[in-house]
Motif scaffolding. Structure first.
Motif, PDB file in Angstrom:
ATOM      1  N   ALA A   8       7.126  11.227  -9.420  1.00  0.00           N
ATOM      2  CA  ALA A   8       6.270  10.216 -10.304  1.00  0.00           C
ATOM      3  C   ALA A   8       7.009   9.515 -10.843  1.00  0.00           C
ATOM      4  CB  ALA A   8       5.490  11.255 -10.810  1.00  0.00           C
ATOM      5  N   GLY A   9       8.934   9.939 -11.709  1.00  0.00           N
ATOM      6  CA  GLY A   9       8.905   8.560 -11.787  1.00  0.00           C
ATOM      7  C   GLY A   9       9.612   7.900 -11.691  1.00  0.00           C
ATOM      8  N   ALA A  10      10.227   7.718 -10.182  1.00  0.00           N
ATOM      9  CA  ALA A  10      10.067   7.385  -9.368  1.00  0.00           C
ATOM     10  C   ALA A  10       9.521   6.263  -8.459  1.00  0.00           C
ATOM     11  CB  ALA A  10      11.432   7.885  -7.986  1.00  0.00           C
ATOM     12  N   SER A  45       0.973  -1.235   0.087  1.00  0.00           N
ATOM     13  CA  SER A  45       0.103   0.201   0.072  1.00  0.00           C
ATOM     14  C   SER A  45       0.594   1.509   0.054  1.00  0.00           C
ATOM     15  CB  SER A  45      -1.378   0.171   1.505  1.00  0.00           C
ATOM     16  OG  SER A  45      -0.336   0.520   2.001  1.00  0.00           O
ATOM     17  N   ASP A  46       2.334   1.233   0.959  1.00  0.00           N
ATOM     18  CA  ASP A  46       2.844   2.383   0.960  1.00  0.00           C
ATOM     19  C   ASP A  46       3.303   3.278  -1.003  1.00  0.00           C
ATOM     20  OD1 ASP A  46       2.146   2.878   3.411  1.00  0.00           O
ATOM     21  OD2 ASP A  46       4.254   1.892   4.129  1.00  0.00           O
ATOM     22  N   LEU A  47       3.483   2.205  -1.416  1.00  0.00           N
ATOM     23  CA  LEU A  47       4.393   2.297  -2.859  1.00  0.00           C
ATOM     24  C   LEU A  47       3.270   2.375  -3.559  1.00  0.00           C
ATOM     25  CD1 LEU A  47       5.966  -0.899  -3.490  1.00  0.00           C
ATOM     26  CD2 LEU A  47       7.235   1.348  -3.607  1.00  0.00           C
ATOM     27  N   PHE A  48       1.515   2.279  -3.821  1.00  0.00           N
ATOM     28  CA  PHE A  48       0.428   2.861  -4.246  1.00  0.00           C
ATOM     29  C   PHE A  48       0.186   4.007  -3.400  1.00  0.00           C
ATOM     30  CE2 PHE A  48       0.658  -1.555  -5.617  1.00  0.00           C
ATOM     31  CZ  PHE A  48       0.654  -1.694  -7.104  1.00  0.00           C
ATOM     32  N   GLU A  49       0.381   4.606  -1.968  1.00  0.00           N
ATOM     33  CA  GLU A  49       0.091   5.534  -1.575  1.00  0.00           C
ATOM     34  C   GLU A  49       0.613   6.301  -2.302  1.00  0.00           C
ATOM     35  OE1 GLU A  49      -0.518   4.732   2.283  1.00  0.00           O
ATOM     36  OE2 GLU A  49      -2.612   3.866   1.461  1.00  0.00           O
ATOM     37  N   LYS A  50       1.933   7.281  -2.604  1.00  0.00           N
ATOM     38  CA  LYS A  50       3.079   7.340  -2.791  1.00  0.00           C
ATOM     39  C   LYS A  50       2.779   7.784  -4.346  1.00  0.00           C
ATOM     40  CE  LYS A  50       8.193   8.552  -2.830  1.00  0.00           C
ATOM     41  NZ  LYS A  50       9.489   8.328  -2.814  1.00  0.00           N
ATOM     42  N   GLN A  51       2.598   6.323  -4.896  1.00  0.00           N
ATOM     43  CA  GLN A  51       2.757   6.445  -6.620  1.00  0.00           C
ATOM     44  C   GLN A  51       1.520   8.236  -6.581  1.00  0.00           C
ATOM     45  OE1 GLN A  51       0.527   3.703  -8.949  1.00  0.00           O
ATOM     46  NE2 GLN A  51       2.576   4.171 -10.537  1.00  0.00           N
ATOM     47  N   ALA A  52       0.642   7.817  -5.925  1.00  0.00           N
ATOM     48  CA  ALA A  52      -0.967   8.612  -6.428  1.00  0.00           C
ATOM     49  C   ALA A  52      -0.823  10.122  -5.470  1.00  0.00           C
ATOM     50  CB  ALA A  52      -1.903   8.136  -5.406  1.00  0.00           C
ATOM     51  N   ARG A  53       0.287  10.102  -3.921  1.00  0.00           N
ATOM     52  CA  ARG A  53       0.217  11.207  -4.180  1.00  0.00           C
ATOM     53  C   ARG A  53       1.215  12.075  -4.832  1.00  0.00           C
ATOM     54  NH1 ARG A  53       1.855   9.717  -0.214  1.00  0.00           N
ATOM     55  NH2 ARG A  53       3.912   9.550   0.375  1.00  0.00           N
ATOM     56  N   VAL A  54       2.243  11.843  -5.476  1.00  0.00           N
ATOM     57  CA  VAL A  54       3.151  12.624  -5.931  1.00  0.00           C
ATOM     58  C   VAL A  54       2.534  12.549  -7.642  1.00  0.00           C
ATOM     59  CG1 VAL A  54       5.093  11.750  -4.808  1.00  0.00           C
ATOM     60  CG2 VAL A  54       4.415  10.683  -7.009  1.00  0.00           C
ATOM     61  N   VAL A  55       1.904  12.042  -8.260  1.00  0.00           N
ATOM     62  CA  VAL A  55       1.635  11.739  -9.552  1.00  0.00           C
ATOM     63  C   VAL A  55       0.448  13.504  -9.358  1.00  0.00           C
ATOM     64  CG1 VAL A  55      -0.400  11.219 -10.831  1.00  0.00           C
ATOM     65  CG2 VAL A  55       1.530   9.887 -10.456  1.00  0.00           C
TER      66      VAL A  55
END
Length: 109
Positions: free
Chosen positions: A69-71, A51-61
């Motif tokens: 976002a690329g990272a 979940s942390d990976l997907f939550e971070k992805q959503a936040r930076v996008v």
């Protein structure tokens, strides 16, 4: 599959979302908004590991931070996710991009 081009899945298709680290959850296709496939997401018991990976992805996008976002996208891609059909007649899909936000998911392949 004609000419090795995968057919677009139909609404109601259900897959297990798997990673090299385990089962992430279940994805059910609810609609298509090309180029994205819009889905309902049900987390597996192992969701806390992802979940942390997907939550971070959503936040930076959402914040439009291109470098982060690329990272974040790369971190999700390193999970080597595949969608394995629950029905034996379905097709296995390797999404090129996938986002999970609560009980919603979208992917491209």
């Amino acid at each position: 599959m004609a000419n090795n081009i995968p057919l677009a899945p139909e609404a109601g298709a259900v897959w297990l979302l798997k990673s090299v680290r385990g089962i992430v959850g279940t994805i059910e296709l609810v609609g298509i908004d090309q180029p994205s496939f819009k889905c309902r997401f049900v987390p597996s018991p192992a969701w806390a590991d992802f979940s942390d990976l997907f939550e971070k992805q959503a936040r930076v996008v959402d914040q439009g931070i291109a470098e982060e976002a690329g990272a974040a996208l790369k971190a999700v891609q390193e999970l080597e996710l595949i969608l394995v059909p629950v029905e034996s007649a379905g097709q296995t899909i390797r999404p090129s991009i996938i986002q999970i936000r609560g009980d919603r998911a979208s992917f491209r392949f």
